[in-house]
Design a protein around this motif. Sequence first.
Motif, mmCIF file in Angstrom:
data_model
loop_
_atom_site.group_PDB
_atom_site.id
_atom_site.type_symbol
_atom_site.label_atom_id
_atom_site.label_comp_id
_atom_site.label_asym_id
_atom_site.label_seq_id
_atom_site.Cartn_x
_atom_site.Cartn_y
_atom_site.Cartn_z
ATOM 1 N N ASP A 647 -6.571 8.676 -24.765
ATOM 2 C CA ASP A 647 -6.223 8.502 -23.177
ATOM 3 C C ASP A 647 -6.529 10.435 -22.944
ATOM 4 O O ASP A 647 -5.704 10.729 -21.712
ATOM 5 C CB ASP A 647 -4.776 8.256 -23.164
ATOM 6 N N LEU A 648 -5.921 11.528 -23.685
ATOM 7 C CA LEU A 648 -5.650 12.983 -22.883
ATOM 8 C C LEU A 648 -6.978 13.084 -22.391
ATOM 9 O O LEU A 648 -5.840 14.156 -21.128
ATOM 10 C CB LEU A 648 -5.660 13.597 -24.757
ATOM 11 N N ASN A 649 -7.829 12.420 -22.042
ATOM 12 C CA ASN A 649 -8.714 12.490 -21.042
ATOM 13 C C ASN A 649 -8.121 12.661 -19.904
ATOM 14 O O ASN A 649 -8.965 13.036 -18.729
ATOM 15 C CB ASN A 649 -10.003 12.281 -21.266
ATOM 16 N N GLY A 650 -7.348 11.575 -19.986
ATOM 17 C CA GLY A 650 -6.264 11.239 -17.806
ATOM 18 C C GLY A 650 -5.967 12.411 -17.137
ATOM 19 O O GLY A 650 -5.943 11.886 -15.850
ATOM 20 N N ILE A 651 -5.219 13.209 -18.489
ATOM 21 C CA ILE A 651 -4.647 13.941 -17.802
ATOM 22 C C ILE A 651 -5.682 14.792 -16.587
ATOM 23 O O ILE A 651 -4.800 15.791 -15.471
ATOM 24 C CB ILE A 651 -4.375 14.938 -18.893
ATOM 25 N N ARG A 652 -6.397 15.179 -16.952
ATOM 26 C CA ARG A 652 -7.526 16.053 -16.031
ATOM 27 C C ARG A 652 -7.700 15.194 -14.636
ATOM 28 O O ARG A 652 -7.859 16.439 -13.883
ATOM 29 C CB ARG A 652 -9.064 15.527 -16.486
ATOM 30 N N TYR A 653 -7.227 14.475 -14.404
ATOM 31 C CA TYR A 653 -6.676 13.781 -13.188
ATOM 32 C C TYR A 653 -5.415 13.585 -12.750
ATOM 33 O O TYR A 653 -5.745 12.206 -12.263
ATOM 34 C CB TYR A 653 -7.856 11.905 -13.216
ATOM 35 N N ALA A 654 -4.629 13.450 -12.957
ATOM 36 C CA ALA A 654 -3.372 13.079 -13.567
ATOM 37 C C ALA A 654 -3.120 13.411 -11.893
ATOM 38 O O ALA A 654 -2.473 12.916 -10.866
ATOM 39 C CB ALA A 654 -2.320 13.485 -14.055
ATOM 40 N N GLY A 655 -3.464 14.443 -10.762
ATOM 41 C CA GLY A 655 -2.942 14.802 -9.784
ATOM 42 C C GLY A 655 -1.997 15.408 -9.615
ATOM 43 O O GLY A 655 -1.289 15.979 -10.477
ATOM 44 N N LYS A 656 -1.461 14.469 -8.797
ATOM 45 C CA LYS A 656 0.690 14.397 -8.657
ATOM 46 C C LYS A 656 1.496 13.680 -9.184
ATOM 47 O O LYS A 656 2.549 14.011 -9.385
ATOM 48 C CB LYS A 656 0.677 14.145 -6.885
ATOM 49 N N ARG A 657 1.146 12.786 -10.296
ATOM 50 C CA ARG A 657 1.150 11.815 -11.433
ATOM 51 C C ARG A 657 1.666 12.765 -12.664
ATOM 52 O O ARG A 657 0.900 13.138 -13.143
ATOM 53 C CB ARG A 657 -0.010 11.042 -11.823
ATOM 54 N N PHE A 658 2.726 13.093 -12.728
ATOM 55 C CA PHE A 658 2.956 12.999 -14.187
ATOM 56 C C PHE A 658 2.996 12.375 -15.735
ATOM 57 O O PHE A 658 2.583 11.243 -15.105
ATOM 58 C CB PHE A 658 5.301 13.617 -14.079
ATOM 59 N N ILE A 659 3.424 13.084 -16.219
ATOM 60 C CA ILE A 659 2.524 12.984 -17.522
ATOM 61 C C ILE A 659 3.508 11.440 -18.980
ATOM 62 O O ILE A 659 5.488 12.102 -19.125
ATOM 63 C CB ILE A 659 1.763 13.500 -18.780
ATOM 64 N N TYR A 660 3.512 10.206 -19.335
ATOM 65 C CA TYR A 660 4.717 9.621 -19.871
ATOM 66 C C TYR A 660 3.669 9.851 -21.241
ATOM 67 O O TYR A 660 2.945 8.844 -21.739
ATOM 68 C CB TYR A 660 4.891 8.489 -18.815
ATOM 69 N N SER A 661 4.129 9.993 -21.974
ATOM 70 C CA SER A 661 4.036 9.402 -23.716
ATOM 71 C C SER A 661 5.222 9.514 -24.849
ATOM 72 O O SER A 661 5.829 9.821 -24.607
ATOM 73 C CB SER A 661 3.045 10.671 -23.178
ATOM 74 N N SER A 662 4.405 10.137 -26.120
ATOM 75 C CA SER A 662 5.559 10.161 -26.951
ATOM 76 C C SER A 662 4.793 11.555 -27.671
ATOM 77 O O SER A 662 3.987 12.140 -27.723
ATOM 78 C CB SER A 662 4.933 8.777 -28.056
ATOM 79 N N PRO A 663 5.835 12.159 -28.803
ATOM 80 C CA PRO A 663 5.678 13.067 -28.868
ATOM 81 C C PRO A 663 4.218 13.649 -30.174
ATOM 82 O O PRO A 663 3.481 14.768 -29.745
ATOM 83 C CB PRO A 663 7.257 13.352 -30.191
#
Length: 740
Positions: A647-663
């Motif tokens: 899923d980390l690849n999705g950070i590339r296309y986040a735009g103005k969407r923030f990230i939600y995850s676990s440590p």
Amino acid sequence: MPDLNIAIEENAARIIARSPVSESFFKSFTLCEPNSGLASVTLGNTIFVLCRNSKLEGRFIVINGARCALSNAKPNSYDPFERIITLAISKFENDVSLPVKWGLYTDGGKRGSFFAYTAAKGSGARIFYEDRFNGGQHIYVYAINSKNIEFSNVVIEKVPYDEFNNNIVDAFIKYESLDFKKKDFDGLVEIEPPSNVIGHGWSLEEWVDRRLTNAQRIFLNKDYSQSVRLRGAAGTGKTISLIVKFLRDFISFEADHKNIRMLFLTHSKVTADLVKDLIHQLDKEDARGRAMFASAKVATIFEIASDFVQREQRGVSPIDIDAYSGRIMQRELVESIITSARLTLATQFADESSPDFINRMLTDEPAAKDRFLYEVMNEIMAVLDAEGIRSGNSKATDYINAPRPEWMVSLEKSGERKILLDIHRRYREQLREMRVISVDQLVADFVSFLSSNVWDNLMEREGYDALFVDELHLFTPLERMALKPLMRQTGVFGGRQPMFMAYDLKQTTRDYFSSLVTDGKSTSSWIGRTADGSDLVELNEVFRFTPQIAHCIADMAVSFAEVEFLDQMDRHIGESLVDDGDVPELREFNTNQKMYEWAFAYAHGRASSLGSGRRVCIICMNEILYAVYRDAGRHSGEFISIESREDLNGIRYAGKRFIYSSPEFVSGLQFDDVIVIHADRRTVDENDLGPLRRRRNLSRLYLAASRASKRLTFCASLELGGISPIFTTAIAKHTIHLAG
């Protein structure tokens, strides 16, 4: 636009693999990026993607546009293109492999196929390719097909590939005529540079000559006469220190024509990818690619194990080559076994088990059920798989009857141990049906292989002369047993086997770690035993977050003394060299709902004001409630959920969407603004969690907090006990601010 064919030269593919690409790229596949010279030129029905370092004799990956239809990929999902690029890198470089869960299937030769999308996206479509197609040197991706998996049923159209071959010279001529100063390209896409959080964009020469601290320079100049341990808190530059020494020494060995084999090992694939990315940034002359004498490989311990062990396993694959992702999958498997078999097991072994154990196995209360699952997973990983104990063998008899060390999970009666053996038997059966082995079984087999006669014969040819190990604190005792045997015994360093190892005990999120200390001594002494006679270098300066965040984390780290034998240096955080920032905040909410509303609204606002969502991250400490917030409808569409390494690849296309995850999933990443939710008593450090789980939760909280560069906020809910006592010292010393 029509689906044109795409041909990407290997150096251009490396840039794309390390860079976020805007959504408009997938509509026109038009590129013009002046810094790297990455650009596209079109001849006939083929788009050629080249860069300043592209060579006419270089390898290409060629994609049949009509059969793959990348421009019609699912909205906000460019998995097929990402995976095709990963395929290219895996063929262009010898230290990249496709993830196991992509389901790679080959014909035993040059043809292969793998899933085009993640399982979560509900598509069985597969990408079909042939390496060194038609006797040449290029890779041809000839179809994405959801109906057939047999190669004989998938048509290979040769016309697109032949057109690429016929136009390749003209493509380079057209590329040379491009004017990168003009901004008149239709569908212009500018690819952002790779992350500079750790490397800062500096060259290897600049790091060596000017950027290293005194302690880092001491480490850099260590010779190979003994092993060296590099100890430091998060953000002190352990990884970059290892990388700079690894690459500088490799270049020196190559210049001296020394046949030295070097290996850089990590525990997680995320860190391995980060290391490869940084080496690509620093190795501007491609010294590794041009080397004739020395070699330098980067991989996870599981990739190395899989490579050796699969030679003998005839089609059986590891469940994953990433430790955390693999164990998540194993946990899901064990959980399903317990759910389906617990009533039968309770009935069968009730007379030989304590009522407390049976009740814990049968409970549906989420927290208690989760604790029991972790105990079972620890027993399987650290005892049953590690020691080769199986239901019915002689070791099982000893397991049932022998006294148990204090660090093991409490199994008072023989029936409880028989239940664990039966769960383990069912678990192994399911793995066999899947034709996979667990990461722990893989390592156990690997350790056995390293003591075999076969390895005795291979060691001098395929063993390594020097090991660089990052994330040593994450390696299990069994995994550490594989380090020394990997090395050649009659190497070029006078028979010595030098290892350079970086670690931070506070980042150990594995709840088996406390089992390593059974004698009341510091865990630092245990780390030292991994390489007896090793030297120690300590890093005390922090580069990745503000002094205010460093002071807050340091006061939180005091709590480690209550559950772990960490000496004073292990508890130390270091002094930050970054500019001052805001004092971290601590907020308490009456309900989980109010905490959710505030945190997600705040993160959305911060992402909008910063203009980049990937600079803001909410990290959820509560594993049970994680999915509840992810699936809540109020803020859907405002964030990207990161729940796996892929899923980390999705950070590339986040735009103005923030990230939600676990440590665990954002380990190695850094964000301007981090909001840690559920830093509350019952989530983090309630006494009934037990010392192993409490130790793990404290490490997860430390890991989450150290992801923040500029602003850090903790949120706690009164529904789960309110503010955790871990903040007591920080509150008293005013290194954290209680916000209203």
